[in-house]
Scaffold this motif. Sequence first.
Motif, PDB file in Angstrom:
ATOM      1  N   UNK A  25      20.712  59.635  17.190  1.00  0.00           N
ATOM      2  CA  UNK A  25      19.474  60.353  17.467  1.00  0.00           C
ATOM      3  C   UNK A  25      18.659  60.538  16.191  1.00  0.00           C
ATOM      4  N   UNK A  26      17.383  60.922  16.316  1.00  0.00           N
ATOM      5  CA  UNK A  26      16.565  61.170  15.130  1.00  0.00           C
ATOM      6  C   UNK A  26      17.153  62.257  14.225  1.00  0.00           C
ATOM      7  N   UNK A  27      17.912  63.171  14.829  1.00  0.00           N
ATOM      8  CA  UNK A  27      18.543  64.242  14.052  1.00  0.00           C
ATOM      9  C   UNK A  27      19.872  63.811  13.448  1.00  0.00           C
ATOM     10  N   UNK A  28      20.281  62.556  13.686  1.00  0.00           N
ATOM     11  CA  UNK A  28      21.536  62.059  13.143  1.00  0.00           C
ATOM     12  C   UNK A  28      22.737  62.304  14.019  1.00  0.00           C
ATOM     13  N   UNK A  29      22.533  62.840  15.238  1.00  0.00           N
ATOM     14  CA  UNK A  29      23.645  63.041  16.162  1.00  0.00           C
ATOM     15  C   UNK A  29      24.101  61.687  16.704  1.00  0.00           C
ATOM     16  N   UNK A  30      25.409  61.533  16.869  1.00  0.00           N
ATOM     17  CA  UNK A  30      25.953  60.238  17.285  1.00  0.00           C
ATOM     18  C   UNK A  30      26.786  60.364  18.548  1.00  0.00           C
ATOM     19  N   UNK A  31      26.632  59.386  19.449  1.00  0.00           N
ATOM     20  CA  UNK A  31      27.392  59.335  20.698  1.00  0.00           C
ATOM     21  C   UNK A  31      27.899  57.909  20.875  1.00  0.00           C
ATOM     22  N   UNK A  32      29.200  57.748  21.009  1.00  0.00           N
ATOM     23  CA  UNK A  32      29.797  56.451  21.318  1.00  0.00           C
ATOM     24  C   UNK A  32      30.094  56.413  22.809  1.00  0.00           C
ATOM     25  N   UNK A  33      29.534  55.420  23.498  1.00  0.00           N
ATOM     26  CA  UNK A  33      29.759  55.267  24.933  1.00  0.00           C
ATOM     27  C   UNK A  33      30.612  54.025  25.146  1.00  0.00           C
ATOM     28  N   UNK A  34      31.885  54.225  25.463  1.00  0.00           N
ATOM     29  CA  UNK A  34      32.875  53.163  25.651  1.00  0.00           C
ATOM     30  C   UNK A  34      33.178  52.454  24.325  1.00  0.00           C
ATOM     31  N   UNK A  35      34.234  51.629  24.357  1.00  0.00           N
ATOM     32  CA  UNK A  35      34.715  51.056  23.091  1.00  0.00           C
ATOM     33  C   UNK A  35      35.135  49.600  23.202  1.00  0.00           C
ATOM     34  N   UNK A  36      34.949  48.983  24.372  1.00  0.00           N
ATOM     35  CA  UNK A  36      35.347  47.593  24.509  1.00  0.00           C
ATOM     36  C   UNK A  36      36.848  47.425  24.665  1.00  0.00           C
ATOM     37  N   UNK A  37      37.328  46.181  24.788  1.00  0.00           N
ATOM     38  CA  UNK A  37      38.750  45.899  24.969  1.00  0.00           C
ATOM     39  C   UNK A  37      39.519  46.047  23.664  1.00  0.00           C
ATOM     40  N   UNK A  38      40.857  46.012  23.712  1.00  0.00           N
ATOM     41  CA  UNK A  38      41.660  46.203  22.493  1.00  0.00           C
ATOM     42  C   UNK A  38      41.322  45.212  21.386  1.00  0.00           C
ATOM     43  N   UNK A  39      41.048  43.964  21.740  1.00  0.00           N
ATOM     44  CA  UNK A  39      40.809  42.951  20.716  1.00  0.00           C
ATOM     45  C   UNK A  39      39.498  43.169  19.958  1.00  0.00           C
ATOM     46  N   UNK A  40      38.640  44.065  20.471  1.00  0.00           N
ATOM     47  CA  UNK A  40      37.376  44.344  19.784  1.00  0.00           C
ATOM     48  C   UNK A  40      37.525  45.394  18.693  1.00  0.00           C
ATOM     49  N   UNK A  41      38.714  45.970  18.556  1.00  0.00           N
ATOM     50  CA  UNK A  41      38.925  47.068  17.626  1.00  0.00           C
ATOM     51  C   UNK A  41      38.448  46.821  16.208  1.00  0.00           C
ATOM     52  N   UNK A  42      38.882  45.749  15.535  1.00  0.00           N
ATOM     53  CA  UNK A  42      38.466  45.535  14.138  1.00  0.00           C
ATOM     54  C   UNK A  42      36.958  45.453  13.961  1.00  0.00           C
ATOM     55  N   UNK A  43      36.275  44.717  14.837  1.00  0.00           N
ATOM     56  CA  UNK A  43      34.825  44.584  14.735  1.00  0.00           C
ATOM     57  C   UNK A  43      34.130  45.918  14.995  1.00  0.00           C
ATOM     58  N   UNK A  44      34.596  46.653  16.013  1.00  0.00           N
ATOM     59  CA  UNK A  44      33.987  47.942  16.333  1.00  0.00           C
ATOM     60  C   UNK A  44      34.165  48.919  15.184  1.00  0.00           C
ATOM     61  N   UNK A  45      35.354  48.987  14.640  1.00  0.00           N
ATOM     62  CA  UNK A  45      35.623  49.896  13.528  1.00  0.00           C
ATOM     63  C   UNK A  45      34.740  49.551  12.331  1.00  0.00           C
TER      64      UNK A  45
END
Length: 376
Positions: A51-71
């Motif tokens: 958000x403009x105020x710097x608030x962050x929301x993560x909606x879902x995280x993908x499958x297990x194999x996406x972990x390194x890229x997401x992180x």
Amino acid sequence: MVLPPRLCLLFILLLASVGRAAPTPAPLPAGKPLTVYFFDVGQGDAALVVSPAGKTVLIDSGPPEAGPQLVSRLRQLVHAPLDLVILTHPHLDHLGSMRDAIQAVGARRFMDPGFDHPSAAYRDLLEFVGQEVGQVMTASPNPQTPNSLLTIGLGEGVQLTLYWPRYPLEPFLKDTRSDANSNSIVARLSYGKTSFLFTGDAEPDTEQALLQKRVDLTATVLKVAHHGGRHSSTAPFLAAVNPQAAVISCGANNEYGHPNPETLERLESVRARTFRTDQHGEVKAVSDGTTVTFQTGRGPTPRPKSLEKAPSPPPPERPSAVAPPEAPRYVSLKGSEVFHREDCATLKRAKTKERKIYTRRADAVRERRAAEDCHP
């Protein structure tokens, strides 16, 4: 936040009419955008709201194999614990890397539909969240004001409104094509005259339920449900949402044929410019409250008149009618209503050792339904 140099500006999406405006839009602060990153996580979903105020929301995280890229991306974009993590529904292609994400940057609050699901991966995540996240909540509004919607302020006039589910004030949808999908969290993010609608893997039953409610479904940008599958994004629902842009999160050459050509045709019929993570990579949408600007990692500018149908992948090889006794193909856990492929990650994480083995899929189908995580 600095955009990776590989991203290229595609176009600015102008609002078509004042009908898109919120009833009482907040003043728009100059130079403070709302940014939504639709991450390229393969066959799954993951989006980050800043958000403009710097608030962050993560909606879902993908499958297990996406972990390194997401992180890696979260560490580049987030410099404090996530203010909110939302799991739209308990399927592995949406929750598989959530533990990695929370461990990497932290989280203050966690929200999920509260819909019970037998997945061992889901139960393991809930146990982890209970230990690592300060507040765990559902999308249900305050029981003292049952007619209101749960709304979360993200600062500078940005609001995240939860439309579905509303359990226990309203019952979960049952006996649908997929109850877990049908009870996905559906939320609308608004900023000035612009808005984003997140739909998880909502089913036609979900869309019909929302159409019967007096809620504002219009959205500048639609996160297309179920990776562009043919069952969701029905014509009446798209007519109500009237999106000017649509984002489909799916894996390249995925085995399900997502996005479905019929869905792409329906999106084209409402003149929505369509972005696909399998073609365009990560999609970044930036709103100043009046316009939305898109940037992508790769691919050409989507044009409404030249949307190409996704080619249908070749059909998977059929398993032999009878699998060798020493290598059973399908397994169901004790007390579960679904069956899995023998190599399904859910089975490997399952704590219970009691399971039923089927050497023929036809036998499994007669007694149980196919699991959503491995699609046996």
